[in-house]
Design an enzyme around this catalytic site. Structure first.
Site, PDB file in Angstrom:
ATOM      1  CE  LYS A 116      20.667 -22.907 -23.052  1.00 36.95           C
ATOM      2  NZ  LYS A 116      21.570 -23.089 -21.854  1.00 36.95           N
ATOM      3  CD  GLU A 200      16.549 -20.484 -28.855  1.00 37.64           C
ATOM      4  OE1 GLU A 200      17.704 -20.567 -29.225  1.00 37.64           O
ATOM      5  OE2 GLU A 200      15.552 -21.487 -28.432  1.00 37.64           O
ATOM      6  CG  HIS A 235      11.588 -24.472 -19.142  1.00 36.28           C
ATOM      7  ND1 HIS A 235      10.770 -24.464 -20.373  1.00 36.28           N
ATOM      8  CD2 HIS A 235      11.061 -23.432 -18.647  1.00 36.28           C
ATOM      9  CE1 HIS A 235      10.132 -23.398 -20.563  1.00 36.28           C
ATOM     10  NE2 HIS A 235      10.247 -22.678 -19.225  1.00 36.28           N
ATOM     11  NE  ARG A 292      25.173 -30.978 -18.072  1.00 35.00           N
ATOM     12  CZ  ARG A 292      23.791 -31.627 -18.070  1.00 35.00           C
ATOM     13  NH1 ARG A 292      23.810 -32.862 -18.289  1.00 35.00           N
ATOM     14  NH2 ARG A 292      22.911 -30.639 -18.350  1.00 35.00           N
TER      15      ARG A 292
END
Length: 686
Positions: A116, A200, A235, A292
């Site tokens: 990431k 973040e 999540h 994907r």
């Protein structure tokens, strides 16, 4: 086109890929573990190869075994589905070395998006908007915490190698940082073998909107519109819809073009999903790219009329994209609800068990079900607990939502705890109907979803549902007695009288039903007036409140028709072991039949044991025998079906003994440790 492909996956996605391959005339090879010997995907495929033990690390995650299976069967390509090896660059590279086509993006694209942090840097150079955050290589606790402090809380800790909500923690206050970082790192290492983190700024009212992109090997790229995936727990997505609500054509084009720019920045090929956070002011930020096919791809298929698996196969074979951007249009609206074996009322803990009853809505152009299980199959501890995906489509969001609610009412599963009732309640809340949705939807609407703000009407409905469940049990017993009497040499024997007849006593049945751990005692008295048979049902709750319901009823198979106070209605009943579920227009209510207590339980001297809430693996033991602990203190951490669960001290007390170590497999209900509450110890000493 390929003549034979191997599907390196299991469950519903393997079955989904097999369906398209069969339609295209392509032979399929399945792979399976010990737990999946009789799985649906194994029976659907033309061939199947055994990989190894039930844990995925012994079977589905062993790339060498998968490639060996492809070579043995002559498969020209491998479709990885999602999860397992789908975003494993080493596996993709190994396929290329063995001259087997990997049905997915090139190695370089997987590696670019596999981290990431690296992905954020690439997107920043490509001028794709990013959420403020730290994605650096220095992974010291002080550096990461300083970045969080500078951004201001709340922040989001994320595993750079992560996905599916694993290795992710919301940190609302500074004093939660260390515990959250440790948990996120531990979960990331367990899931991905890498505990590198990024942090973040956490947006408080964002929507999770993702763009489906497709690129071929001929420099063509399109986006197949967007999906709103904001409704999540842990999540992980719960209900997705396409297109996203309140999406202007201008914003759609902006997000679509940014998604294509993201894909082109890494030389992408095949199906991919670019995920954005969409803020309330219309600004959007790149979150990650999944290299994907996504779990929620069916909603895109329903509104676009395209088969994305077929697109994958054609692109992997070297063909151009089947459609240009100008040829793609949106038709109607679609929802996908994920049917899970889990307990929403217990923090969504995964559940295991046998699917004793599995009846789905009838499939049509409006209703689609993607599943990898059949009635009688086992939901095991080894894999993700998703049972199926329920997908509905109609001309508008309002009509599609009505179809979703209807289909959820018709979905019947017994033998394992599921989230069907939760999904129905969620989909029928005013907030969801009115599209008042962001990523905090479940938390904000918790009371409405879980019916914690019960109205008088809800109370009356529950009493009637209790009466219906009790009447069904009594009528079933009477029908069984009648059937046995008909087969008996003495059908008129008093032992075969089905009406609970007793000499000089009322014709009564007594039973106890529990609803959400609240027990109700029921007395069912049969009355005859002329040719009419009715029942007086007296319902007494644990607090002594009593209700009386007079009703008539008849059953036919799983259906019961009941008349209460002149209101005649039908319900469908699912009865398995001690579980009885009442399905009605407004959803399903689950009851548990309580067996009589004959006084055989032991008191255990007021000392308690803390038990495992599910089958799983002990991840960490945080306390030792003899240790004093405080209320709420984490004691042990368990993992099941890719989810961690922390067992905490119910009160101040002492740990008497710990029965398991890290790495041990634990059965649900097993006593994890012996615990004595401090208050009880003080009382005994006095």
């Amino acid at each position: 086109m390929f003549t034979k492909i191997l599907i390196a996956n299991r469950g519903e996605i393997a079955c989904r890929i097999i369906k398209t391959a069969k339609r295209m005339g392509i032979l399929t090879v399945a792979v399976y573990s010990d737990a999946d010997q009789n799985a649906l995907h194994v029976h659907m495929a033309d061939e199947a190869i055994y990989l190894g033990g039930s844990p995925s690390r012994e079977s589905y995650l062993v790339g060498e075994k998968v490639i060996a299976a492809a070579k043995k069967t002559g498969a020209q390509a491998i479709h990885p589905g999602y999860g397992f090896l789908s975003e494993n660059a080493d596996f993709c590279r190994a396929c290329k070395q063995e001259d087997i086509i990997f049905i997915g993006p090139p190695v370089e694209a997987i590696e670019a998006m596999g981290s990431k942090s690296a992905a954020k840097n690439i997107m920043q150079k490509a001028q794709v908007p990013l959420v403020p955050g730290y994605h650096g290589e220095d992974q010291s606790r002080d550096i990461i915490k300083k970045a969080a402090d500078d951004m201001g809380y709340p922040v989001l800790l994320k595993a750079t190698a992560g996905g599916g909500g694993k290795g992710m923690r919301q940190i609302w206050h500074e004093d939660e940082f260390d515990e959250g970082l440790a948990a996120a790192k531990r979960e990331s290492m367990s899931s991905f073998g890498d505990d590198t983190m990024l942090v973040e700024k956490y947006l408080t009212q964002p929507r999770h909107v993702e763009i489906q992109v497709f690129c071929d090997n001929h420099q063509n790229a399109v986006y197949l519109f967007e999906r709103d995936c904001s409704v999540q727990r842990r999540h992980q997505k719960v209900i997705e819809e396409a297109p996203a609500f309140s999406m202007s054509e201008t914003l759609r084009a902006q997000m679509g073009e940014s998604a294509i720019k993201s894909a082109q920045a890494i030389g992408y090929q095949g199906a991919g999903t670019v995920e954005f956070l969409l803020d309330i002011d219309g600004s959007f930020y790149f979150m990650e790219m999944n290299t994907r096919l996504q779990v929620e791809h069916p909603v895109t298929e329903m509104i676009s009329g395209q088969d994305l698996v077929e697109w994958q196969l054609r692109v992997a074979y070297g063909e151009t994209l089947p459609k240009t951007q100008q040829q793609l249009t949106i038709n109607g609206h679609a929802f996908e609800a994920r049917i899970y074996a889990e307990d929403p009322s217990n923090d969504f803990l995964p559940a295991t068990g046998r699917l004793n009853l599995l009846k789905t809505p009838i499939e049509s152009k409006h209703v689609r079900i993607d599943t990898g299980v059949r009635q009688g199959d086992e939901v095991s501890v080894f894999y993700d607990p998703m049972i199926a995906k329920l997908i509905v489509w109609d001309e508008s969001r309002e009509k599609a939502l009505q179809r979703l609610a209807k289909a959820l009412r018709e979905y019947r599963i017994e033998g394992v705890t599921t989230n069907i009732e939760f999904l129905y309640n969620l989909a029928t809340t005013d907030a969801f109907i009115n599209a008042e949705i962001d990523t905090g939807f479940i938390e904000k609407n918790n009371d409405a979803i879980f019916h914690k703000t019960a109205t008088q009407q809800d109370g009356e409905r529950l009493i009637n549902q209790l009466a219906i469940a009790a009447l069904y049990l009594v009528l079933s017993l009477e029908n069984n007695n009648k059937a046995q009497a008909a087969l008996s040499n003495d059908p008129h024997s008093p032992w075969h009288i089905p009406s609970a007849w007793r000499l000089n006593e009322a014709h009564n049945h007594a039973l106890t039903l529990a609803y959400k751990d609240i027990e109700y005692a029921l007395i069912i008295e049969q009355q005859h007036e002329a040719s009419i048979c009715s029942y007086i049902i007296t319902i007494t709750s644990k607090n002594g409140t009593t209700h009386t319901v007079e009703c008539q009823g008849e059953i036919a198979g799983e259906k019961i028709t009941v008349t209460i106070e002149g209101h005649r209605s039908q319900s469908v009943i699912a009865h398995s072991n001690s579980s009885i579920s009442v399905y009605q227009e407004h959803g399903v209510v689950n009851f548990r039949e309580i067996s009589a207590d004959y006084g055989q339980s032991q008191d255990d001297d007021n000392h308690g044991g803390l038990t495992a809430p599910m089958n799983g693996t002990m991840v960490s033991v945080l306390v030792a025998s003899g240790e004093h602990v405080n209320k709420g203190q984490p004691l042990v951490i368990m993992e099941a079906m890719k989810m961690e669960h922390t067992i905490k001290a119910p009160s101040d007390g002492i740990i008497n003994e710990v029965f398991f170590s890290a790495g041990d497999m634990v059965n649900g209900g097993a006593e994890l440790l012996a615990f004595s509450a401090l208050a009880l110890i003080d009382a005994e000493e006095k």
